[in-house]
Each structure stands twice: as structure tokens, then as C-alpha cells.
Design an enzyme around this catalytic site. Structure first.
Site, mmCIF file in Angstrom:
data_model
loop_
_atom_site.group_PDB
_atom_site.id
_atom_site.type_symbol
_atom_site.label_atom_id
_atom_site.label_comp_id
_atom_site.label_asym_id
_atom_site.label_seq_id
_atom_site.Cartn_x
_atom_site.Cartn_y
_atom_site.Cartn_z
ATOM 1 N N GLY A 127 2.447 -2.680 0.259
ATOM 2 C CA GLY A 127 2.074 -3.841 0.520
ATOM 3 C C GLY A 127 2.442 -4.228 1.843
ATOM 4 O O GLY A 127 2.135 -3.340 2.926
ATOM 5 N N ARG A 159 -2.050 2.391 6.650
ATOM 6 C CA ARG A 159 -0.965 1.773 7.633
ATOM 7 C C ARG A 159 0.424 2.200 7.271
ATOM 8 O O ARG A 159 1.356 1.701 7.078
ATOM 9 C CB ARG A 159 -1.018 0.146 7.350
ATOM 10 C CG ARG A 159 -2.292 -0.215 7.927
ATOM 11 C CD ARG A 159 -2.234 -1.907 7.616
ATOM 12 N NE ARG A 159 -1.328 -2.609 8.360
ATOM 13 C CZ ARG A 159 -0.520 -3.617 7.943
ATOM 14 N NH1 ARG A 159 -0.863 -4.035 6.815
ATOM 15 N NH2 ARG A 159 0.526 -4.072 8.728
ATOM 16 N N ARG A 195 7.723 1.788 10.857
ATOM 17 C CA ARG A 195 6.465 1.009 10.311
ATOM 18 C C ARG A 195 5.310 1.349 10.899
ATOM 19 O O ARG A 195 5.406 1.493 12.146
ATOM 20 C CB ARG A 195 6.763 -0.597 10.294
ATOM 21 C CG ARG A 195 8.082 -0.919 9.481
ATOM 22 C CD ARG A 195 8.225 -2.506 9.886
ATOM 23 N NE ARG A 195 7.308 -3.122 9.261
ATOM 24 C CZ ARG A 195 6.573 -4.369 9.694
ATOM 25 N NH1 ARG A 195 6.689 -4.600 10.903
ATOM 26 N NH2 ARG A 195 5.636 -5.086 8.903
ATOM 27 N N HIS A 231 0.130 7.032 -1.204
ATOM 28 C CA HIS A 231 -0.084 6.219 -2.325
ATOM 29 C C HIS A 231 -0.477 6.990 -3.356
ATOM 30 O O HIS A 231 -1.685 7.075 -3.831
ATOM 31 C CB HIS A 231 -1.233 4.848 -1.991
ATOM 32 C CG HIS A 231 -0.676 3.941 -1.306
ATOM 33 N ND1 HIS A 231 -0.177 2.888 -1.720
ATOM 34 C CD2 HIS A 231 -0.753 3.842 0.333
ATOM 35 C CE1 HIS A 231 0.122 2.078 -0.305
ATOM 36 N NE2 HIS A 231 -0.177 2.594 0.488
ATOM 37 N N CYS A 276 4.957 3.556 0.302
ATOM 38 C CA CYS A 276 4.635 2.828 1.965
ATOM 39 C C CYS A 276 5.540 1.755 2.296
ATOM 40 O O CYS A 276 6.821 2.111 2.532
ATOM 41 C CB CYS A 276 3.202 2.354 1.529
ATOM 42 S SG CYS A 276 2.311 2.040 2.980
ATOM 43 N N SER A 335 5.943 -4.966 4.140
ATOM 44 C CA SER A 335 7.119 -4.856 3.815
ATOM 45 C C SER A 335 8.070 -6.033 4.089
ATOM 46 O O SER A 335 8.907 -6.463 3.478
ATOM 47 C CB SER A 335 7.898 -3.505 4.478
ATOM 48 O OG SER A 335 7.826 -3.616 5.946
ATOM 49 N N GLU A 351 -0.428 6.612 -6.522
ATOM 50 C CA GLU A 351 -1.157 5.805 -7.689
ATOM 51 C C GLU A 351 -2.576 5.511 -7.361
ATOM 52 O O GLU A 351 -3.359 5.130 -8.418
ATOM 53 C CB GLU A 351 -0.304 4.370 -7.851
ATOM 54 C CG GLU A 351 -0.693 3.416 -6.725
ATOM 55 C CD GLU A 351 0.053 3.711 -5.341
ATOM 56 O OE1 GLU A 351 -0.225 2.720 -4.440
ATOM 57 O OE2 GLU A 351 0.886 4.584 -5.288
#
Length: 205
Positions: A50, A141, A111, A177, A82, A52, A179
Site C-alpha cells: 500500500g 513502486r 522508498r 508481492h 512492500c 507506507s 500474494e
């Protein structure tokens, strides 16, 4: 470990449903966590991708920031993807003014190292602790680990040497990611940490 492990997914922002689906498929009692009492009812926690800085602000607004820090200090296993990796790092490069992390992993994470959403990419990563086959990793990102202390163990890096998966004790973080690609071994590793902690805390009969 008797019964299903109770594992939460911090459900303030990000790809919550995907993590819940992976954990459920692995046999966990997976639950969204939005309140301190829901955190208190789980044995492990996923911090999803998402933004941070937004998750940081929402965690404070929902009264979860300090309880999560306390859970980390008490040894609760956690897995951050992430933005979740950023939140588990003790130090951030490129933080916005006032941004804080939950901390726990002795590392500095930068980041948005790989640019904007349009610079997202996929690659196959060798992750020795997971064995074969390689992990197909999706970076959106994404951050990267740029520095780490002696207690933190890098688990995977890109060919240019940038570390994109790291672990310290029962805390695990990836810049990508799993997932979203059907990769379940990192979530399985989180459940292994939960099982190990449960067995070491169980009273002797």
C-alpha cells in the site's frame, strides 16, 4: 500446534484480501485487523503493500501504532510486503515529514527505489532459504534494503546487489508481492514462525 494458527492482516489500506486468501489456503484462521482488540486475538500479523506513510497515519488514528510496536517487542511473528517491509524497518530513506515505522528489523529501507508504478517489473529470484524453484517476484513502486545490521539476514537480492527480502528473528519482509503471483512460501514461513513461537511458549505438561 493445536488448531489453526490465528493470523491477522493489517486491514487499514492495501491488498488485504489477497493476503487473507493465501493464509486461508495454507490452513490459517486468517482475520482482518483494524482494532487493538483484534490484534490481541492473533498470533501473527501480515503488513500488506500500500502506501507506507498512509498506513502509518491510519495505524495511529486507529490506536494500533503502539500495540503493533509492543507486539513486535514481545516477539509476535510478522511479515511485511512492500510498504509492510518499510514499516518493519528501523530506518527509512525518503520518508515524508513525520513518518514513523513500527520497526523491529535492524535495517534501512529506501522508498520507491524502482520508480513510479509504470516502472513496475517482474523477475525470478533465488531465495536459498526457500529452496527451488526460484521465486517469481512482482515489484510495484518497490522499496529496497540498503543497509542492515548483524542480526538481520538478507534472504534475496537482485543481480545488482540490492536486497529485496530480509529476516530478523520472527520478522520477515519482502520488497515484492508474492500474494499476487500464487507464491505461498513466504506466508508459510510466517506460519512456521508462529508455530515455533507457540511451541516455545507452551507450558510444560
Amino acid at each position: 500446534m493445536a488448531g489453526k494458527p490465528r493470523v491477522g492482516v493489517l486491514a487499514l489500506q492495501g491488498d488485504v484480501r489477497e493476503h487473507l486468501a493465501v493464509l486461508t489456503a495454507l490452513g490459517a484462521d486468517a482475520r482482518p485487523v483494524r482494532r487493538p482488540e483484534e490484534l490481541a486475538a492473533v498470533e501473527g500479523l501480515v503488513l500488506p503493500g500500500g502506501e507506507s506513510s498512509v498506513i502509518d497515519k491510519l495505524a495511529r488514528a486507529f490506536g494500533l501504532f503502539d500495540p503493533i510496536r509492543e507486539a513486535i517487542a514481545s516477539g509476535m511473528p510478522m511479515y511485511g510486503t512492500c510498504a509492510g517491509l518499510i514499516l518493519l524497518a528501523d530506518r527509512i530513506d525518503g520518508a515524508i515529514t513525520g513518518q514513523r515505522t513500527f520497526g523491529g528489523i535492524d535495517a534501512r529501507v529506501a522508498r520507491n527505489v524502482f520508480g513510479s508504478q509504470t516502472a513496475s517489473f517482474e523477475t525470478d529470484l533465488d531465495v536459498p532459504v526457500l529452496g527451488d524453484p526460484p521465486v517469481h517476484a512482482v515489484f510495484i513502486r518497490a522499496p529496497a534494503v540498503v543497509e542492515w545490521g548483524p542480526d538481520a539476514e538478507p534472504l534475496a537480492s537482485l543481480p545488482d546487489g540490492r536486497v529485496v527480502a530480509i529476516e530478523q528473528g520472527a520478522l520477515l519482509g519482502t520488497a515484492f508481492h508474492p500474494e499476487s503471483t500464487g507464491e505461498t512460501r513466504f506466508h508459510r514461513r510466517l506460519l512456521d514462525h508462529v508455530s515455533t513461537r507457540h511451541s516455545t511458549r507452551a507450558p510444560a505438561l
